[in-house]
Design an enzyme around this catalytic site. Sequence first.
Site, PDB file in Angstrom:
ATOM      1  N   CYS A   1     -16.157 -42.921  27.911  1.00  0.00           N
ATOM      2  CA  CYS A   1     -15.714 -44.120  27.248  1.00  0.00           C
ATOM      3  C   CYS A   1     -16.344 -45.044  27.872  1.00  0.00           C
ATOM      4  O   CYS A   1     -17.140 -45.624  26.945  1.00  0.00           O
ATOM      5  CB  CYS A   1     -14.642 -44.237  27.135  1.00  0.00           C
ATOM      6  SG  CYS A   1     -13.235 -42.433  26.374  1.00  0.00           S
TER       7      CYS A   1
ATOM      8  N   CYS B   1     -20.334 -45.804  26.562  1.00  0.00           N
ATOM      9  CA  CYS B   1     -20.453 -45.379  24.416  1.00  0.00           C
ATOM     10  C   CYS B   1     -20.187 -47.010  24.693  1.00  0.00           C
ATOM     11  O   CYS B   1     -20.062 -48.285  24.244  1.00  0.00           O
ATOM     12  CB  CYS B   1     -18.862 -44.971  23.954  1.00  0.00           C
ATOM     13  SG  CYS B   1     -18.961 -44.955  22.257  1.00  0.00           S
TER      14      CYS B   1
ATOM     15  N   GLU C   1     -29.482 -27.843  10.138  1.00  0.00           N
ATOM     16  CA  GLU C   1     -28.518 -28.558   9.588  1.00  0.00           C
ATOM     17  C   GLU C   1     -27.792 -26.982   9.355  1.00  0.00           C
ATOM     18  O   GLU C   1     -26.281 -27.639   9.630  1.00  0.00           O
ATOM     19  CB  GLU C   1     -29.350 -29.547   8.718  1.00  0.00           C
ATOM     20  CG  GLU C   1     -29.696 -30.865   8.563  1.00  0.00           C
ATOM     21  CD  GLU C   1     -28.613 -31.124  10.395  1.00  0.00           C
ATOM     22  OE1 GLU C   1     -26.933 -31.357  10.001  1.00  0.00           O
ATOM     23  OE2 GLU C   1     -29.168 -32.104  10.909  1.00  0.00           O
TER      24      GLU C   1
ATOM     25  N   CYS D   1     -18.499 -39.081  23.475  1.00  0.00           N
ATOM     26  CA  CYS D   1     -17.272 -38.448  22.034  1.00  0.00           C
ATOM     27  C   CYS D   1     -16.865 -37.850  21.908  1.00  0.00           C
ATOM     28  O   CYS D   1     -16.337 -36.745  20.644  1.00  0.00           O
ATOM     29  CB  CYS D   1     -17.242 -39.926  20.774  1.00  0.00           C
ATOM     30  SG  CYS D   1     -15.608 -39.826  20.229  1.00  0.00           S
TER      31      CYS D   1
ATOM     32  N   CYS E   1     -13.445 -49.457  20.083  1.00  0.00           N
ATOM     33  CA  CYS E   1     -12.465 -48.548  19.616  1.00  0.00           C
ATOM     34  C   CYS E   1     -11.225 -48.124  20.448  1.00  0.00           C
ATOM     35  O   CYS E   1     -10.759 -48.948  21.673  1.00  0.00           O
ATOM     36  CB  CYS E   1     -13.385 -47.525  20.940  1.00  0.00           C
ATOM     37  SG  CYS E   1     -12.354 -45.693  20.626  1.00  0.00           S
TER      38      CYS E   1
END
Length: 386
Positions: A224, A227, A62, A217, A233
């Site tokens: 799209c 997605c 991370e 994205c 959206c």
Amino acid sequence: MKRVVSDTRSKAIPSASSSQAPAAAWSDPGFSADVISWQKQHGRHALPWQNTRDAYRVWLSEIMLQQTQVAAVIPYYLRFLETFPTVASLAAAPSEDVMAHWSGLGYYSRARNLHKCAQTIVGEYGGVFPSDPELLEQLPGIGRSTAAAISAFSYGTRAAILDGNVKRVFARVFGVERYPGEKAVENELWLRAVALLPESGVEAYTQGLMDLGATLCTRNSPSCQRCPLAHRCIAYATGRTSELPIRKPKKTVPERQTTMLLIVDKDEILLEQRPDKGIWGGLLSLPELAAESASSSAQFDAAMTQAVARFGVATSQEKLSMFTHVFTHFKLHITPYHIALARRVERAGQDQYAWYPLAKMADAPLPAPVKKLLLAVFREPDLLTQ
């Protein structure tokens, strides 16, 4: 023709004046269910730091992934684990070894905080990362979103993340009409992030949000059609995926100049330890001339002579091609000079300087542009062979 958005999508984010809207108003179990289902079928499952509950490995990934692409992180992550397989081994390592393993990854304050955090975990927590995100957030180099990710992936804690990828997903899906980096907008996004948390499956949900932002994205040319959130959206429905999220207002990028000295004596080069704070903090680099030294040709020559004389008697001096390194907030134009010494002078009071073997340049804790410069200048096989 505008696309029709399903009625199941959440309402657009309210204005700044309504930032105190109850989080419950943004709750939408269908949102998290779509993300979790997609992640399990199409998300990423084979990254080196996945499929583990080892908080050390999760934390390391991370921190490395902050503002850095996955492809760039993987080799650094694997090399780090080879040398520092546990948080205890990292905590006990000399800082120069940690910086050397980070060299080239950028944003070097992350490496310094990584080392401090490891020492805190060992010294104050017995080598065990706390599961509470609020405790994690108090550790060096760990912000709210990173703390939530570490806790979710390591302990299954129900905590919300809001990194750059998630902000982009939220901005498009919910039609955020303002710059997400603005504090008031970010606060609203946090409220929404908490409200959307699923009751179960938080690991898949958290990874799914990250995967959506990284693979579908994306900032440019989002996919799209593939997605799982396309039906809800707002940006997709209104043909505004190229406009959202709103970009940060552009500012003129400052430009700076510096002169770097490649002072060489036989098979060694002079390096300088940079201060912990500032650019390339804690790394070795090349000595530099102050910017004001270039105010006139005569002053520059005098400053150059004085700088080199501190370390020896020069036998040759060559000006190399200038190059530019772009930082987040400014551009740095670097003019290097290759200076060979006829005789080295050792003097007291120069602890920040060290003579470093040219043969070990590839492994030195150097900033990426400096290492690239040195390897280009001293690329002869006999010098660079370990």
